[in-house]
Each structure stands twice: as C-alpha cells, then as structure tokens.
Motif scaffolding. Structure first.
Motif, PDB file in Angstrom:
ATOM      1  N   GLY A   1       0.836  -1.183   0.000  1.00  0.00           N
ATOM      2  CA  GLY A   1       0.000   0.000   0.000  1.00  0.00           C
ATOM      3  C   GLY A   1       0.879   1.245   0.000  1.00  0.00           C
ATOM      4  N   ILE A   2       0.249   2.383   0.027  1.00  0.00           N
ATOM      5  CA  ILE A   2       1.022   3.623   0.049  1.00  0.00           C
ATOM      6  C   ILE A   2       0.492   4.513   1.158  1.00  0.00           C
ATOM      7  CG2 ILE A   2       1.678   3.591  -2.376  1.00  0.00           C
ATOM      8  CD1 ILE A   2      -0.595   5.417  -3.009  1.00  0.00           C
ATOM      9  N   VAL A   3       1.380   5.321   1.678  1.00  0.00           N
ATOM     10  CA  VAL A   3       1.041   6.234   2.764  1.00  0.00           C
ATOM     11  C   VAL A   3       1.413   7.637   2.319  1.00  0.00           C
ATOM     12  CG1 VAL A   3       1.508   6.901   5.139  1.00  0.00           C
ATOM     13  CG2 VAL A   3       1.385   4.472   4.521  1.00  0.00           C
ATOM     14  N   LEU A   4       0.499   8.553   2.500  1.00  0.00           N
ATOM     15  CA  LEU A   4       0.747   9.948   2.135  1.00  0.00           C
ATOM     16  C   LEU A   4       1.643  10.590   3.186  1.00  0.00           C
ATOM     17  CD1 LEU A   4       0.002  12.141   0.069  1.00  0.00           C
ATOM     18  CD2 LEU A   4      -1.897  12.763   1.555  1.00  0.00           C
ATOM     19  N   ASN A   5       2.748  11.133   2.741  1.00  0.00           N
ATOM     20  CA  ASN A   5       3.663  11.789   3.672  1.00  0.00           C
ATOM     21  C   ASN A   5       3.040  13.072   4.209  1.00  0.00           C
ATOM     22  OD1 ASN A   5       5.718   9.871   3.266  1.00  0.00           O
ATOM     23  ND2 ASN A   5       6.391  10.938   1.415  1.00  0.00           N
ATOM     24  N   ASN A   6       3.488  13.456   5.393  1.00  0.00           N
ATOM     25  CA  ASN A   6       3.008  14.710   5.967  1.00  0.00           C
ATOM     26  C   ASN A   6       3.439  15.890   5.102  1.00  0.00           C
ATOM     27  OD1 ASN A   6       1.674  13.691   8.183  1.00  0.00           O
ATOM     28  ND2 ASN A   6       3.446  13.851   9.546  1.00  0.00           N
ATOM     29  N   LEU A   7       2.616  16.909   5.119  1.00  0.00           N
ATOM     30  CA  LEU A   7       2.984  18.148   4.447  1.00  0.00           C
ATOM     31  C   LEU A   7       4.176  18.786   5.149  1.00  0.00           C
ATOM     32  CD1 LEU A   7      -0.614  19.504   4.027  1.00  0.00           C
ATOM     33  CD2 LEU A   7       0.966  19.265   2.121  1.00  0.00           C
ATOM     34  N   GLY A   8       5.122  19.282   4.368  1.00  0.00           N
ATOM     35  CA  GLY A   8       6.198  20.064   4.954  1.00  0.00           C
ATOM     36  C   GLY A   8       5.681  21.412   5.407  1.00  0.00           C
ATOM     37  N   HIS A   9       6.356  22.014   6.355  1.00  0.00           N
ATOM     38  CA  HIS A   9       5.900  23.306   6.881  1.00  0.00           C
ATOM     39  C   HIS A   9       5.899  24.362   5.781  1.00  0.00           C
ATOM     40  CE1 HIS A   9       6.946  22.275  11.332  1.00  0.00           C
ATOM     41  NE2 HIS A   9       5.903  21.618  10.865  1.00  0.00           N
ATOM     42  N   ALA A  10       4.759  24.981   5.609  1.00  0.00           N
ATOM     43  CA  ALA A  10       4.691  26.102   4.673  1.00  0.00           C
ATOM     44  C   ALA A  10       5.499  27.265   5.235  1.00  0.00           C
ATOM     45  CB  ALA A  10       3.240  26.511   4.459  1.00  0.00           C
ATOM     46  N   THR A  11       6.083  28.029   4.358  1.00  0.00           N
ATOM     47  CA  THR A  11       6.893  29.178   4.797  1.00  0.00           C
ATOM     48  C   THR A  11       6.533  30.414   3.982  1.00  0.00           C
ATOM     49  OG1 THR A  11       8.674  28.580   3.262  1.00  0.00           O
ATOM     50  CG2 THR A  11       8.836  27.735   5.523  1.00  0.00           C
ATOM     51  N   VAL A  12       6.872  31.549   4.553  1.00  0.00           N
ATOM     52  CA  VAL A  12       6.685  32.824   3.880  1.00  0.00           C
ATOM     53  C   VAL A  12       8.026  33.277   3.337  1.00  0.00           C
ATOM     54  CG1 VAL A  12       6.133  35.268   4.192  1.00  0.00           C
ATOM     55  CG2 VAL A  12       4.717  33.523   5.269  1.00  0.00           C
ATOM     56  N   SER A  13       8.066  33.583   2.078  1.00  0.00           N
ATOM     57  CA  SER A  13       9.294  34.069   1.459  1.00  0.00           C
ATOM     58  C   SER A  13       9.621  35.473   1.953  1.00  0.00           C
ATOM     59  CB  SER A  13       9.145  34.086  -0.063  1.00  0.00           C
ATOM     60  OG  SER A  13      10.187  34.807  -0.677  1.00  0.00           O
ATOM     61  N   GLY A  14      10.926  35.737   2.067  1.00  0.00           N
ATOM     62  CA  GLY A  14      11.338  37.080   2.471  1.00  0.00           C
ATOM     63  C   GLY A  14      10.952  38.135   1.469  1.00  0.00           C
ATOM     64  N   ASN A  15      10.663  37.690   0.226  1.00  0.00           N
ATOM     65  CA  ASN A  15      10.256  38.641  -0.810  1.00  0.00           C
ATOM     66  C   ASN A  15       8.754  38.890  -0.830  1.00  0.00           C
ATOM     67  OD1 ASN A  15      12.913  38.988  -1.753  1.00  0.00           O
ATOM     68  ND2 ASN A  15      12.745  37.129  -3.022  1.00  0.00           N
ATOM     69  N   SER A  16       8.014  38.177   0.018  1.00  0.00           N
ATOM     70  CA  SER A  16       6.578  38.420   0.095  1.00  0.00           C
ATOM     71  C   SER A  16       6.325  39.841   0.579  1.00  0.00           C
ATOM     72  CB  SER A  16       5.924  37.415   1.053  1.00  0.00           C
ATOM     73  OG  SER A  16       6.121  36.099   0.596  1.00  0.00           O
ATOM     74  N   LYS A  17       5.233  40.399   0.150  1.00  0.00           N
ATOM     75  CA  LYS A  17       4.949  41.801   0.436  1.00  0.00           C
ATOM     76  C   LYS A  17       3.924  41.950   1.560  1.00  0.00           C
ATOM     77  CE  LYS A  17       7.433  43.449  -3.021  1.00  0.00           C
ATOM     78  NZ  LYS A  17       8.660  44.267  -2.800  1.00  0.00           N
ATOM     79  N   VAL A  18       4.159  42.944   2.430  1.00  0.00           N
ATOM     80  CA  VAL A  18       3.161  43.386   3.396  1.00  0.00           C
ATOM     81  C   VAL A  18       3.026  44.899   3.232  1.00  0.00           C
ATOM     82  CG1 VAL A  18       3.543  41.545   5.058  1.00  0.00           C
ATOM     83  CG2 VAL A  18       4.919  43.628   5.190  1.00  0.00           C
ATOM     84  N   SER A  19       1.921  45.424   3.689  1.00  0.00           N
ATOM     85  CA  SER A  19       1.660  46.860   3.564  1.00  0.00           C
ATOM     86  C   SER A  19       1.993  47.560   4.886  1.00  0.00           C
ATOM     87  CB  SER A  19       0.197  47.097   3.203  1.00  0.00           C
ATOM     88  OG  SER A  19      -0.105  48.472   3.173  1.00  0.00           O
ATOM     89  N   ILE A  20       2.689  48.644   4.800  1.00  0.00           N
ATOM     90  CA  ILE A  20       3.028  49.389   6.016  1.00  0.00           C
ATOM     91  C   ILE A  20       2.515  50.827   5.888  1.00  0.00           C
ATOM     92  CG2 ILE A  20       5.350  50.004   5.176  1.00  0.00           C
ATOM     93  CD1 ILE A  20       6.266  49.685   8.150  1.00  0.00           C
ATOM     94  N   ASP A  21       1.817  51.279   6.921  1.00  0.00           N
ATOM     95  CA  ASP A  21       1.272  52.636   6.968  1.00  0.00           C
ATOM     96  C   ASP A  21       1.867  53.347   8.187  1.00  0.00           C
ATOM     97  OD1 ASP A  21      -0.481  52.360   4.725  1.00  0.00           O
ATOM     98  OD2 ASP A  21      -1.847  51.216   6.017  1.00  0.00           O
ATOM     99  N   PHE A  22       2.693  54.383   7.937  1.00  0.00           N
ATOM    100  CA  PHE A  22       3.355  55.103   9.018  1.00  0.00           C
ATOM    101  C   PHE A  22       2.450  56.204   9.573  1.00  0.00           C
ATOM    102  CE2 PHE A  22       7.110  53.276   7.064  1.00  0.00           C
ATOM    103  CZ  PHE A  22       7.883  52.938   8.165  1.00  0.00           C
TER     104      PHE A  22
END
Length: 623
Positions: A525-546
């Motif tokens: 039979g086959i077993v589904l491996n666990n998902l690896g930890h999702a990560t956020v790339s350093g290039n991902s964007k967030v919005s900043i309001d000063f």
C-alpha cells in the motif's frame, strides 16, 4: 385424323435392361451395406472411447498413478472404473468391444501426449506409473463386425484422449471483510449516493448480516421474477435495474432460509434504489458457461449489493457528504467519488478466468478551523529593525530596534485531497488439485495480478494569513512610540503526493495452511507523507502605513521588518501541523483503508480471495 403410331415391336425391351443392371446393382448394394456396417462400428467405437475417456479422467485429480490404479481415498480403482464405464456404454454394433486405458502425460506447451520409443522402435504414448502424477488418460476401443454379404470382417480401432480441465473461482478485494463500526459509517455515506436516494441508511448490524449471508447461482436461478431456467441463462441476463436485482437477491436469500432481517434490508434497498440504469449479471460475475466451480461456489450478499450499486452508477460522480464524519477536522467538506468500473468476481479455467478490482477516484476538500494568534503583551518579540531602520526619520533617526505587537493574526486553511485507486486485474494461472488433508496435499490457485495505472494519494494546502500588527519603537529619551501599522494579507501553498505502481506478480493460495475467506495480500500500500511546513518568502509583500512624519507608506518585503518572517512562519507551522494531524493522518488511517474495503480494492496492491473449492474433476477431450 392422324395415324396412330405402332409400338408393338418394342414390348418387353425393359426386362433385359433391368436384368443387366441388377448384375451391377446387387453387388454394389451388398458392398455398401458391408462398408456402412463397418463405418457404424467405427462411429460407435469412437463414441465409446470418448465417453470412457471423459469418465476415467475424473480420476486424474493430482494423485499418483499408483493411487489411481489401486483406488485411494474412497475413489474406485482404474480397472473398476473402466469396467463400469464400458458396461454403461457398450451399445456397439458387432463384437463386444475391447477397451483399454493408459494413464499418460499431456505436454502443456504442445498440448500433445508425451511419447517414448517402444520395444519395436516406434513412438508410443508414455505411461504414468508408480509415483508419477498423470495429467491425461488415453483410451483405445477395438471391435469388429462380420460382413453381411462379402466374406470377411470389418475391424476398427478408435482412440480418445481426455485431460482434467479444473476450474476455480476467486475475487480481488471484498466489501464484506471486516465490516466494523467505521465501515458502516462509510457505507452509510456511500450507499445513498450509489442508490440515488439520500434518505437511505442502515446499521452496523444490518451490514454485518449481509456480510455473513451467502447465495449461489442456483438460488438465483430459482427466483421466478428473473425468468431463467439454468445458470447459463442467468449469466446471460441483462437489462436489470438495481431495484430488480436487489429484490431477486432478497427472494433467493429468503428461499434459502436466510436471516429475515437481512431479507428485509434487501427489500428496503430494492425500494430505495432510484437508479434507472440497467446492469447485467456478467457485470458482477465473469463466469464461463457450464463452469462447475461456479455451480459449487457461494457468493457474499454484501459483495453483490455494493458491486451492483457501483455497476449501476457506471462512471458517474457520486456526492458523499457523509464523509465529513471520517475527517472531523474539516468543515464545509465536499466529497465526490467517481467509479470507473465495478469490481468483478471470476470463475473459470486456467488462463481464462479474469477478476478485477474497482477503479475509483475520491476527492475531498474543506476548510480547517481558523487559527488565530494575538501578539499583544508579548514584549519578547523585540528585534532589530533591519532595512526598515533606513526609512525612519525625524525624531527616530538612529533608532534600530522595535517591538511588533497587535493582532490577532488569522490563518484560514483550505485543504484539497485526492485518492486514486487504479484497477487491478487478476488472471488465473494455476489450479492445484489435492484432497486438502495436509499441506503436502493442498489445493489452491495461482493468480497473476497487475495494474495498468498508478495508484496515488495527494493533498494540497493553502493558508491565507490576514491581520494587522503594530510596530513600536523606543526613542533615545526612553519613550515608546507606535510608528506604523503593518497589514498582512499573504497566502502560502504546500502540497504532498505519492504514487505507487502494482507490478505484475503471482499470488498463491494453498489450503491448508491458507484459509478460505482470509485474503492473500500483495503490496504494502502507500502512505501519504506529511505536508512540509509552509513558509513565507522574504520577498513576500506586506503593507506598512506610518504615522505621518515617521516614514514612507507602501508595500515592503517581509524581510524588511526584522522578526516578522519568524512570526509568520511559526504561525504557518502551527497551521501545517493541524493539517497533518486532522487531514493527512485520517486520510491514511481511516478514509483510505475504509474506502479500499468498500470498493473491493487496495491502493498500491491487491487482496486475493479464493472461493472454496476448486473443481478438479471437470473433463475435456484433447488431441
């Protein structure tokens, strides 16, 4: 008036002509009668040799030549069986026939008798003796008749060869094995879709009753509503609705003294089945006409019930909302089951009988409960501002450290999973005949199992993180100032999959020690491996309001705020761990094993069930 012709001079001419013809006709008729009698003798002797060979080859059942010749385990001796067979079938013109029988060997490649050089230097049939195990029998019948007109006799010798043509029944996978509480839940999820009736449900006891009930071909032949008089007519029957088939099974079980609760459940199934598509008996049972093993075999009622439902659905997608109970971590769950083909039982001879498992695809998708985190009061998240420090001005010039607080951050997780069970096929490649009294004299079958496609499992996760954080810094004067709001709206994806082929292999069942009703399993039979930890790339964007005067608004990289990537990735790790524990683990340990039971299949393998018992005395003429 015309003149009358005179023919008196021709009177009596026919008599000498007939006399001359009789001289030829009478001898010719005598020769024809004598030759005809000889031909009748030849025909009678051939018929006698054929029927005696078919009678005697029933003794060729895996025993040694010495055991067959002397009589063993309740069987008559070869000579006694020969005498009885000739006595029943000696209606031959002319002399009392002389019949002999020789135990022999059939070459499995050439399908001819094995020969050897005789005392006169000629090729003769090799005889099986002593501890040899014969595989064929050769019968010779000799006789003659005196000619009625000509002097002399017409003699004839005729020969017949017969071989044992054993047959057996088997299936790959079973719905009825191990019906437990969880399986009954899954059946209650699947059967309403299969039946086309969302209101149907049963109990564990009901399913267990069907799983323990059996009927045979003759039980179904006896159902008047089917209108058949023989097993062959039954196997050729098609155009049945699912309701008609269930009603016939209920009648057969009731006539056979079956449990009335099971009969009542079948009648309910018959009334609840809303599908109008039609099925044939051969959709479920691939049986050769006249097969003896099939006549002796019993078929599990639950296997027939679920298999017929799959056959009636064809390749339709079936909604299975009840599967939510099998993956309790998911909400808003939707499920769809696509049945490619129904599993099929097979009965027949070596090289002819083929069984198959079901071919299905299951899709499940849904949402996990939202995960939130609140950073208020968590002052330990102080970190160097990194590149963000370069954008600070005014009173904050030279400030390099800050604290990220606020929240809550919310992670919304959607998961989509697929399980694909490829159809496996089994070809009967061997039948072992024995009296099943010990492992040394076992009976059994060999089945070559293969699959034309990969079985696979997969899961895909998307995690959307939303929320607002506050960036607080401490001035040189020791004052804490909230200088900016960081708005997070990010989505991270992660997936895992695995696939496994089913290479051709041969499964062997031998009783004893193997037990009927217990599968011979192939493949891990086959077993589904666990998902690896999702990560956020350093290039991902967030919005900043000063706050006015403290910096420039806009989108910046996550890496621009030191410590933010760590906060988000820790948050994603929690969401990923939830998917693994609430979705991937139940998929491996609950859904897929139960699905395999209910479709008669095995992800990445196969389960062979031999039906008792092989029919080892079926005769066939050869050569």
């Amino acid at each position: 008036m015309g003149r009358r012709c005179q023919t008196d001079g021709d009177r009596g001419a026919i008599i000498p002509m007939i006399s001359m013809l009789l001289v030829v006709l009478i001898p010719s008729t005598a020769i024809a009668v004598d030759l005809g009698m000889q031909r009748v003798v030849r025909r009678d002797l051939q018929a006698l040799a054929d029927v005696v060979a078919l009678d005697l080859v029933r003794l060729v059942d895996g025993r040694t030549a010495a055991q067959i010749a002397s009589g063993y385990n309740g069987h008559p001796s070869l000579d006694a069986a020969l005498a009885k067979s000739v006595g029943r079938n000696d209606d031959v013109l002319g002399d009392l026939p002389q019949v002999t029988a020789k135990l022999a060997f059939m070459d499995p490649t050439t399908h001819r008798l094995v020969t050897e050089v005789g005392p006169d230097g000629q090729q003769v049939t090799k005889e099986a003796v002593g501890s040899d195990v014969p595989t064929a029998i050769e019968v010779r019948a000799q006789g003659g008749v005196d000619f009625a007109f000509a002097p002399g006799r017409g003699n004839a010798v005729r020969r017949a060869v017969a071989v044992a043509a054993p047959s057996a029944c088997f299936r790959l996978g079973s719905f009825a094995v191990g019906v437990d509480l969880e399986d009954s839940d899954l059946l209650n999820a699947l059967l309403p879709g299969l039946l086309g009736n969302a209101t149907f449900s049963s109990t564990l006891v009901g399913y267990q009753g069907l799983a323990s009930a059996e009927i045979d071909l003759l039980d179904l032949v006896g159902v008047s509503s089917l209108g058949v008089a023989s097993p062959d007519e039954l196997l050729g029957l098609d155009g049945l609705t699912l309701g008609q088939f269930y009603a016939a099974v209920a009648n057969a079980l009731q006539a056979n003294g079956g449990d009335m609760a099971s009969v009542s459940l079948l009648q309910t199934l018959s009334a609840k089945a809303n599908l109008t598509s039609q099925i044939g008996i051969r959709d479920l049972l691939d049986i050769e006409s006249g097969n003896t093993a099939a006549l002796a075999a019993s078929f599990n009622v639950l296997d027939l019930v679920v298999g017929a439902a799959y056959a009636a659905n064809g390749t339709n997608a079936i909604s299975v909302p009840g599967l939510a109970a099998q993956v309790p971590g998911l909400t808003n769950l939707t499920g769809s089951l696509v049945v490619g083909e129904a599993p099929q039982l097979a009965c027949g001879s070596k090289g002819q009988a083929r069984a198959r498992t079901g071919q299905v695809g299951l899709e499940l998708s849904g949402d996990l409960a939202d995960v939130t985190t609140d950073l208020n009061g968590t002052r330990s998240l102080t970190a160097a501002l990194g590149p963000l420090g370069a954008v600070l001005g005014g009173l904050l010039t030279g400030v390099s450290n800050g604290v990220i607080t606020g929240g809550p951050l919310t992670a919304r997780t959607h998961v989509a999973t697929e399980v694909h069970v490829a159809r496996a096929e089994g070809l009967l490649t061997g039948i072992v005949c024995g009296d099943a009294t010990s492992p040394g004299n076992a009976e059994g079958i060999d089945v070559a199992v293969s699959a034309s496609a990969l079985s696979s499992m997969s899961a895909e996760m998307s995690v959307a993180i939303t929320g607002s954080l506050t960036l607080t810094v401490t001035t040189a004067l020791g004052l804490e100032v909230d200088i900016a709001t960081i708005t997070v709206d990010l989505t991270s994806y992660q997936s895992t999959s695995t696939a496994q082929s089913t290479p051709t292999t041969t499964l062997s069942f031998r009783h004893p020690d193997d037990v009927y009703g217990v599968p011979k399993s192939y493949g891990s039979g086959i077993v589904l491996n666990n998902l690896g930890h999702a990560t956020v790339s350093g290039n991902s964007k967030v919005s900043i309001d000063f706050v006015p005067g403290y910096g420039r608004d806009g989108d910046i990289n996550v890496s621009g705020v030191a410590g933010l990537a760590g906060i988000l990735n820790n948050f994603l790790a929690t969401a990923t761990a939830n998917v693994n524990s609430m979705v991937v683990n139940p998929l491996n340990t609950v859904v897929t094993p139960q699905l395999q039971d209910q479709v008669g299949a095995n992800v990445g393998g196969a389960d062979l069930f031999a039906l008792p018992r092989p029919s080892c005395s079926d005769p066939a003429l050869a050569g």
